[in-house]
Design a protein around this motif. Sequence first.
Motif, PDB file in Angstrom:
ATOM      1  N   PRO A   1      17.145 -31.568 -25.351  1.00 59.36           N
ATOM      2  CA  PRO A   1      17.868 -31.952 -24.169  1.00 59.36           C
ATOM      3  C   PRO A   1      19.077 -33.491 -24.279  1.00 59.36           C
ATOM      4  O   PRO A   1      19.954 -33.197 -23.653  1.00 59.36           O
ATOM      5  N   LYS A   2      18.637 -34.049 -25.132  1.00 61.67           N
ATOM      6  CA  LYS A   2      19.335 -35.345 -25.499  1.00 61.67           C
ATOM      7  C   LYS A   2      20.260 -35.092 -26.475  1.00 61.67           C
ATOM      8  O   LYS A   2      20.927 -36.147 -26.581  1.00 61.67           O
ATOM      9  N   CYS A   3      20.347 -33.937 -26.978  1.00 56.34           N
ATOM     10  CA  CYS A   3      21.512 -33.885 -27.994  1.00 56.34           C
ATOM     11  C   CYS A   3      22.946 -33.840 -27.561  1.00 56.34           C
ATOM     12  O   CYS A   3      23.037 -33.509 -26.360  1.00 56.34           O
ATOM     13  N   ILE A   4      23.714 -34.612 -28.249  1.00 57.43           N
ATOM     14  CA  ILE A   4      25.355 -34.666 -27.613  1.00 57.43           C
ATOM     15  C   ILE A   4      25.672 -33.526 -27.291  1.00 57.43           C
ATOM     16  O   ILE A   4      26.767 -33.351 -26.317  1.00 57.43           O
ATOM     17  N   THR A   5      25.366 -32.463 -27.975  1.00 62.35           N
ATOM     18  CA  THR A   5      26.132 -31.141 -27.885  1.00 62.35           C
ATOM     19  C   THR A   5      25.909 -30.408 -26.368  1.00 62.35           C
ATOM     20  O   THR A   5      26.373 -29.745 -25.729  1.00 62.35           O
ATOM     21  N   ASN A   6      24.551 -31.374 -25.720  1.00 62.28           N
ATOM     22  CA  ASN A   6      24.316 -30.579 -24.344  1.00 62.28           C
ATOM     23  C   ASN A   6      24.995 -31.468 -23.262  1.00 62.28           C
ATOM     24  O   ASN A   6      24.705 -31.220 -21.959  1.00 62.28           O
ATOM     25  N   PHE A   7      25.676 -32.511 -23.884  1.00 67.01           N
ATOM     26  CA  PHE A   7      26.332 -33.059 -22.603  1.00 67.01           C
ATOM     27  C   PHE A   7      27.843 -33.671 -22.990  1.00 67.01           C
ATOM     28  O   PHE A   7      28.352 -34.233 -21.920  1.00 67.01           O
ATOM     29  N   GLU A   8      28.164 -33.420 -24.016  1.00 68.97           N
ATOM     30  CA  GLU A   8      29.729 -33.615 -24.388  1.00 68.97           C
ATOM     31  C   GLU A   8      30.102 -32.140 -24.835  1.00 68.97           C
ATOM     32  O   GLU A   8      29.644 -31.302 -25.264  1.00 68.97           O
ATOM     33  N   PRO A   9      31.481 -32.136 -24.810  1.00 65.49           N
ATOM     34  CA  PRO A   9      32.151 -30.798 -25.094  1.00 65.49           C
ATOM     35  C   PRO A   9      32.063 -30.694 -26.425  1.00 65.49           C
ATOM     36  O   PRO A   9      33.170 -30.750 -27.286  1.00 65.49           O
ATOM     37  N   VAL A  10      31.043 -30.565 -27.449  1.00 66.83           N
ATOM     38  CA  VAL A  10      31.124 -30.536 -28.734  1.00 66.83           C
ATOM     39  C   VAL A  10      30.507 -29.273 -29.089  1.00 66.83           C
ATOM     40  O   VAL A  10      29.496 -28.956 -28.644  1.00 66.83           O
ATOM     41  N   THR A  11      31.093 -28.600 -29.982  1.00 69.72           N
ATOM     42  CA  THR A  11      30.559 -27.050 -30.443  1.00 69.72           C
ATOM     43  C   THR A  11      29.219 -27.550 -31.331  1.00 69.72           C
ATOM     44  O   THR A  11      28.947 -28.265 -32.212  1.00 69.72           O
ATOM     45  N   THR A  12      28.195 -26.646 -31.049  1.00 72.14           N
ATOM     46  CA  THR A  12      27.115 -26.724 -31.732  1.00 72.14           C
ATOM     47  C   THR A  12      27.116 -26.302 -33.229  1.00 72.14           C
ATOM     48  O   THR A  12      28.205 -25.581 -33.474  1.00 72.14           O
ATOM     49  N   ARG A  13      26.296 -26.988 -34.350  1.00 77.61           N
ATOM     50  CA  ARG A  13      26.532 -26.693 -35.696  1.00 77.61           C
ATOM     51  C   ARG A  13      24.997 -26.725 -36.161  1.00 77.61           C
ATOM     52  O   ARG A  13      24.404 -27.612 -35.724  1.00 77.61           O
ATOM     53  N   PHE A  14      24.538 -25.645 -36.808  1.00 77.78           N
ATOM     54  CA  PHE A  14      23.246 -25.549 -37.533  1.00 77.78           C
ATOM     55  C   PHE A  14      23.193 -25.374 -38.668  1.00 77.78           C
ATOM     56  O   PHE A  14      23.969 -24.611 -39.140  1.00 77.78           O
ATOM     57  N   LYS A  15      22.240 -25.935 -39.503  1.00 84.11           N
ATOM     58  CA  LYS A  15      21.924 -25.458 -40.709  1.00 84.11           C
ATOM     59  C   LYS A  15      20.590 -24.423 -40.451  1.00 84.11           C
ATOM     60  O   LYS A  15      19.648 -24.713 -39.882  1.00 84.11           O
ATOM     61  N   VAL A  16      20.739 -23.110 -41.077  1.00 84.04           N
ATOM     62  CA  VAL A  16      19.474 -22.232 -40.868  1.00 84.04           C
ATOM     63  C   VAL A  16      18.511 -22.824 -42.005  1.00 84.04           C
ATOM     64  O   VAL A  16      18.705 -22.669 -43.154  1.00 84.04           O
ATOM     65  N   VAL A  17      17.114 -23.028 -41.603  1.00 82.93           N
ATOM     66  CA  VAL A  17      16.332 -23.675 -42.402  1.00 82.93           C
ATOM     67  C   VAL A  17      15.172 -22.506 -42.528  1.00 82.93           C
ATOM     68  O   VAL A  17      14.272 -22.698 -43.583  1.00 82.93           O
ATOM     69  N   SER A  18      15.339 -21.446 -41.804  1.00 81.99           N
ATOM     70  CA  SER A  18      14.490 -20.215 -41.853  1.00 81.99           C
ATOM     71  C   SER A  18      15.350 -19.091 -41.264  1.00 81.99           C
ATOM     72  O   SER A  18      15.842 -19.180 -40.202  1.00 81.99           O
TER      73      SER A  18
END
Length: 152
Positions: A112-129
């Motif tokens: 919930p504290k991630c910037i992507t959850n309160f700023e208009p930033v597109t999420t980005r992930f590395k798939v670790v599994s």
Amino acid sequence: MKEPKQLSVSAIENGTVIDHIPASALFKVIQILGLDKISNQITFGTNLESKKLGQKAIIKLEGIFFEDDDINRIALVAPEAKLNIIRAYEVVDKNVVKVPDQITGIAKCFNPKCITNFEPVTTRFKVVSKKDVALKCHYCEKITDQEHLVIL
Ligand code: CTP
Ligand code: ZN
């Protein structure tokens, strides 16, 4: 009961048939692939009977052939989807979707504290599994696992 060879959605001449989509994921797939923004002929069937999925959906796209990267974007919502490439009414190739190494957009970061959850930033992930999907956030480095996965 319908005849086994009778199609619920008409055959196409050239293009792509995305089959074995869980019925509940049809509209997500449409959104992820941006199908609402193209003018090609598209036909859908949903809540069709499937031995594997219970109820499945199918999308038939006339004149559209995807790049692997594009199609793999649907893997999080339709991991068992099969792509049938159609040329002159014949199935010439079948591909399965694969969970990609990176995911941009599509999923929500579970922190919930991630910037992507309160700023208009597109999420980005590395798939670790890939089997039980686990996504590591590019911004906060927290892992979002399958259980906490929310599709945007
Ligand atoms: N299809 C189509 N237009 C064509 C040929 C095939 O829309 N000209 C569709 C079929 O309706 C089916 C999918 O493409 O949904 C795959 O076709 P086919 O391999 O013949 O069917 P199945 O053997 O039932 O496929 P699977 O084993 O993948 O379930
Ligand atoms: Zn994050």
